[in-house]
Design a protein around this motif. Structure first.
Motif, PDB file in Angstrom:
ATOM      1  N   LEU A 275       0.834  -1.209   0.000  1.00 36.52           N
ATOM      2  CA  LEU A 275       0.000   0.000   0.000  1.00 36.52           C
ATOM      3  C   LEU A 275       0.865   1.253   0.000  1.00 36.52           C
ATOM      4  O   LEU A 275       0.633   2.184  -0.787  1.00 36.52           O
ATOM      5  CB  LEU A 275      -0.938   0.004   1.208  1.00 36.52           C
ATOM      6  CG  LEU A 275      -1.783   1.275   1.371  1.00 36.52           C
ATOM      7  CD1 LEU A 275      -2.698   1.481   0.167  1.00 36.52           C
ATOM      8  CD2 LEU A 275      -2.599   1.223   2.668  1.00 36.52           C
ATOM      9  N   LEU A 276       1.867   1.297   0.872  1.00 35.90           N
ATOM     10  CA  LEU A 276       2.730   2.486   0.918  1.00 35.90           C
ATOM     11  C   LEU A 276       3.455   2.683  -0.415  1.00 35.90           C
ATOM     12  O   LEU A 276       3.597   3.822  -0.882  1.00 35.90           O
ATOM     13  CB  LEU A 276       3.738   2.368   2.062  1.00 35.90           C
ATOM     14  CG  LEU A 276       3.338   3.037   3.386  1.00 35.90           C
ATOM     15  CD1 LEU A 276       2.007   2.518   3.893  1.00 35.90           C
ATOM     16  CD2 LEU A 276       4.424   2.850   4.429  1.00 35.90           C
ATOM     17  N   GLU A 277       3.904   1.604  -0.992  1.00 38.63           N
ATOM     18  CA  GLU A 277       4.575   1.736  -2.293  1.00 38.63           C
ATOM     19  C   GLU A 277       3.593   2.246  -3.348  1.00 38.63           C
ATOM     20  O   GLU A 277       3.961   3.076  -4.192  1.00 38.63           O
ATOM     21  CB  GLU A 277       5.179   0.393  -2.699  1.00 38.63           C
ATOM     22  CG  GLU A 277       6.369  -0.014  -1.819  1.00 38.63           C
ATOM     23  CD  GLU A 277       6.948  -1.370  -2.189  1.00 38.63           C
ATOM     24  OE1 GLU A 277       8.057  -1.687  -1.722  1.00 38.63           O
ATOM     25  OE2 GLU A 277       6.279  -2.126  -2.933  1.00 38.63           O
ATOM     26  N   PHE A 278       2.356   1.774  -3.294  1.00 36.68           N
ATOM     27  CA  PHE A 278       1.349   2.250  -4.246  1.00 36.68           C
ATOM     28  C   PHE A 278       1.095   3.744  -4.083  1.00 36.68           C
ATOM     29  O   PHE A 278       0.922   4.475  -5.074  1.00 36.68           O
ATOM     30  CB  PHE A 278       0.039   1.486  -4.058  1.00 36.68           C
ATOM     31  CG  PHE A 278      -1.068   1.961  -4.962  1.00 36.68           C
ATOM     32  CD1 PHE A 278      -1.154   1.506  -6.269  1.00 36.68           C
ATOM     33  CD2 PHE A 278      -2.008   2.885  -4.517  1.00 36.68           C
ATOM     34  CE1 PHE A 278      -2.159   1.964  -7.114  1.00 36.68           C
ATOM     35  CE2 PHE A 278      -3.009   3.344  -5.348  1.00 36.68           C
ATOM     36  CZ  PHE A 278      -3.081   2.885  -6.652  1.00 36.68           C
ATOM     37  N   LEU A 279       1.063   4.208  -2.830  1.00 37.68           N
ATOM     38  CA  LEU A 279       0.781   5.619  -2.567  1.00 37.68           C
ATOM     39  C   LEU A 279       1.904   6.542  -3.032  1.00 37.68           C
ATOM     40  O   LEU A 279       1.739   7.766  -3.032  1.00 37.68           O
ATOM     41  CB  LEU A 279       0.495   5.835  -1.075  1.00 37.68           C
ATOM     42  CG  LEU A 279      -0.781   5.166  -0.555  1.00 37.68           C
ATOM     43  CD1 LEU A 279      -0.932   5.372   0.944  1.00 37.68           C
ATOM     44  CD2 LEU A 279      -2.027   5.667  -1.284  1.00 37.68           C
ATOM     45  N   THR A 280       3.021   5.968  -3.423  1.00 40.09           N
ATOM     46  CA  THR A 280       4.110   6.780  -3.984  1.00 40.09           C
ATOM     47  C   THR A 280       4.267   6.567  -5.486  1.00 40.09           C
ATOM     48  O   THR A 280       5.250   7.008  -6.078  1.00 40.09           O
ATOM     49  CB  THR A 280       5.444   6.465  -3.284  1.00 40.09           C
ATOM     50  OG1 THR A 280       5.766   5.075  -3.457  1.00 40.09           O
ATOM     51  CG2 THR A 280       5.377   6.799  -1.802  1.00 40.09           C
TER      52      THR A 280
END
Length: 340
Positions: A275-280
């Motif tokens: 999720l964090l990688e997606f948000l970047t």
């Protein structure tokens, strides 16, 4: 609120003292103090891209951290999201975040916008800027230091010392110039107040446009929202004011972050990292910039037309972790200065 059934179950589970189980194999449970419709669009896009369901519990950051502590090892929370480095540091102080290694996050997010030990990562940038009324020249105040100058003389509109954005601004002054300099600055701020601090950032802008002061301090996106409003009266407020990025001949404008960390007891840690990688990703960062007027942390992302109209500016590259580390000292400085 998104996934209301899950939240109801979570509330019930907290009341009876049990953890909330994962509702399916592929889930990620997010405790967030952000309250924007655009975030739901981000989570929907993540679900569509990965098949991983995002369960959201929203609330005040302090209340969410208290809840995480109460839930302990049985907490279902995977990700904690806050809108200020001060609250992310509070999560660090409570020892609820886990260090995360991700080449993707390290590559995309600049060093100064993520915790040195990987405990949290900046997702968007918020710039604390100065606004001037039409009654003063556009170069009347161009630095944070000048906000405390006697020439301001009762013309300053700013929120209370209880506001974490102001606390982080003072924390940045402590980090750059020391406690004594911050103390003198805060005392000058109190001397220059146009009124007893009240309301939020938008209230400062409205008061400035109404002639209750000559200078206001607010985060940039409150101004952008007024400019982008469908309501002509909101646009009229913004169109009276001049935005100034402070300290452009010095260390640059103070930048705070909205960010996220992965929790120590996260039951879905790998999904949380995804999720964090997606948000970047570029598409997610564009949504932060276009829909909510926040600056992306990833370089090269397209900005909204309103953000483009603000122009380029120099940023203070102080590591955001220092804002949280100096938060308590900042609060003491403001208290001693009589900043209410």
């Amino acid at each position: 609120m998104k996934h209301a059934i899950n939240q109801m179950l979570a509330t019930f589970a907290l009341a009876v003292g049990v953890a909330v189980p994962a509702f399916a194999d592929e889930v990620v449970n997010v405790y967030s103090s952000r309250h924007y419709d655009t975030d739901d669009a981000l989570y929907d896009a993540f679900e569509e891209a990965t098949g991983i369901t995002v369960n959201i519990i929203e609330g005040d950051a302090d209340a969410l951290l208290t809840r995480i502590a109460q839930e302990g090892e049985l907490s279902p929370a995977d990700v904690f999201i806050a809108v200020d480095a001060g609250r992310l540091q509070l999560a660090v102080d409570k020892d609820v975040l886990a260090s995360t290694e991700s080449d993707v996050l390290d590559e995309r997010i600049p060093d100064n916008l993520r915790h040195p030990d990987g405990l949290w990562f900046g997702l968007s940038k918020r710039v604390r800027v100065i606004f001037l009324s039409p009654d003063v020249p556009n170069d009347f105040v161009t630095t944070y230091a000048e906000l405390a100058d006697p020439k301001v003389d009762g013309g300053l509109l700013i929120r209370s010392s209880g506001n974490v954005y102001n606390q982080s601004l003072v924390a940045s002054i402590i980090a750059n110039d020391g406690v004594d300099a911050a103390q003198a600055w805060a005392e000058g701020i109190v001397e220059n107040l146009a009124r007893t601090p009240q309301g939020g950032d938008t209230d400062q802008l409205r008061a400035l446009a109404a002639g209750e002061g000559e200078i206001a301090v607010a985060n940039h996106y409150y101004f952008a929202r007024l400019l982008g409003s469908d309501d002509a009266s909101n646009r009229a407020v913004a169109e009276k004011l001049t935005l100034v990025f402070p300290n452009q001949d010095g260390r640059g404008a103070h930048v705070n972050i909205s960010g996220a960390g992965i929790l120590k007891n996260a039951p879905n840690r790998e999904n949380a990292i995804k999720l964090l990688e997606f948000l970047t990703t570029v598409e997610a960062q564009e949504l932060y910039a276009v829909a909510n007027y926040e600056y992306p942390v990833v370089s090269g992302v397209e900005l909204s037309d309103i953000l483009k109209s603000f122009g380029e500016f120099e940023e203070d590259e102080l590591n955001a972790s220092e804002l949280g580390e100096n938060n308590r000292a900042a609060v003491k400085v403001m208290d001693r200065a009589g900043w209410r």
